[in-house]
Design an enzyme around this catalytic site. Structure first.
Site, PDB file in Angstrom:
ATOM      1  N   HIS A  63      72.057  53.932  72.093  1.00 22.91           N
ATOM      2  CA  HIS A  63      71.187  55.051  72.447  1.00 22.91           C
ATOM      3  C   HIS A  63      70.005  55.089  71.481  1.00 22.91           C
ATOM      4  CE1 HIS A  63      70.513  59.619  72.077  1.00 22.91           C
ATOM      5  NE2 HIS A  63      69.933  59.240  73.210  1.00 22.91           N
ATOM      6  N   HIS A 114      61.132  58.350  69.564  1.00 21.17           N
ATOM      7  CA  HIS A 114      62.240  59.276  69.743  1.00 21.17           C
ATOM      8  C   HIS A 114      61.667  60.651  70.035  1.00 21.17           C
ATOM      9  CE1 HIS A 114      66.395  60.848  68.616  1.00 21.17           C
ATOM     10  NE2 HIS A 114      65.673  61.926  68.788  1.00 21.17           N
TER      11      HIS A 114
END
Length: 329
Positions: A63, A114
């Site tokens: 992830h 992110h």
């Protein structure tokens, strides 16, 4: 103001107290010292699966694979992994997930960030693809899957990066008759077939795909379903399909399955990847909150192997033991 706050969060040291809810201490990043990441484990392939379909086996995925927590960035709490994608691939990770953003500097280059590029910039898409290509060329019998959350870059910018790196030529392309949600599990080729044709990269976009224009960038939810994410408590992991939504919530579609298994902590209302608890989150055991338990539960519900487990801090715990257990039996 937002940029200042994000900058503070990136470099905030990991000295937060554990979260207490209803009198029970919950897992959080509460260490007073720098992290001590474990060396990455190693994937143990199951040879018999080489001649089985891509859709018939389990792979570990990372992830936010490019969002790193390292000494160089002060062990940023925005990081989801301790090791870069080249190490991830050499260790045995076979799915890399990342978010694609428009370049804040205004170029056509896609940045892998992110949530926000001011919070965590993991480099360019082209750099990421170069690392993948280097691995594929050095390992001609391996298949890699890429999953990108597209936050806005146009399709032509994605395609340009694949063309520039030559990965368009190594990308798997489904037949026209299997697009638009028509591709079932039995329609995928075997790994051996993908190797022999050198079409060993499978890439999904969460949105913005148009397979008539760029046939190797696949619309994620036409080919797979995924479980809930944003988990704050170890007992919240589910196996039920959350995206796309089906009229019958108990329906398990005959598509690839992506099981999200990563845990968040919170500080002052901000959610961030929970590194302190990662050794338990990624454990191969059968206690609540462990990857082994979640994997077994999903396999029972699906009546087949789950295809991808998406994890944070892949080097912690026993993720490759779980993968082997799923594939060996």
């Amino acid at each position: 103001m937002l940029h200042t706050l994000l900058s503070i969060l990136v470099f905030l040291p990991l000295t937060y107290p554990a979260i207490v809810r209803n009198g029970v201490q919950r897992p959080s990043d509460d260490g007073n010292d720098d992290p001590h990441p474990k060396p990455p484990g190693s994937r143990v392939p199951v040879p018999s699966l080489y001649s089985q379909r891509y859709s018939e086996q389990t792979f570990i995925g990372t992830h936010d694979s490019v969002a790193l927590r390292t000494p160089e960035n002060g062990w940023s709490i925005s990081g989801n992994q301790y090791y870069d994608v080249s190490v991830q691939l050499r260790s045995g990770v076979r799915m890399l997930q990342a978010q694609g953003h428009r370049d804040p500097a205004g170029s056509e280059e896609i940045r892998l960030c992110h949530f926000n590029c001011a919070l965590m910039d993991g480099g360019s898409l082209t750099e990421h693809l170069d690392a993948v290509k280097t691995f594929l060329e050095a390992n001609p019998y391996e298949v890699v899957t890429l999953l990108f959350v597209n936050t806005g870059p146009p399709l032509e910018h994605w395609a340009q990066a694949f063309f520039d790196t030559g990965l368009d030529l190594m990308s798997y392309i489904p037949s026209r008759s299997k697009r638009g949600g028509s591709m079932h599990l039995d329609d995928w080729p075997t790994v051996a077939d993908m190797v022999s044709s050198n079409k060993r990269l499978v890439t999904f976009l969460s949105s913005g795909a148009n397979e008539n224009l760029v046939p190797y960038l696949l619309n994620q939810f036409d080919y797979m379903f995924e479980t809930n994410f944003g988990i704050d408590e170890p007992d919240q992991y589910t196996c039920a399909p959350a995206r796309p939504r089906w009229w019958d919530p108990s329906y398990i579609p005959p598509r690839l399955s992506l099981v999200n298994h990563f845990l968040y902590a919170q500080f002052l209302g901000f959610r961030y990847p929970n590194a302190t608890y990662a050794n338990t989150t990624n454990a191969a055991g059968f206690h609540v909150g462990e990857l082994g338990e979640h994997a077994a539960r999903c396999r029972s519900l699906y009546e087949r192997r789950p295809n991808f487990f998406l994890v944070d801090f892949f080097s912690e715990g026993d993720v490759f033991d779980v993968e082997f257990g799923m594939n060996a039996f």
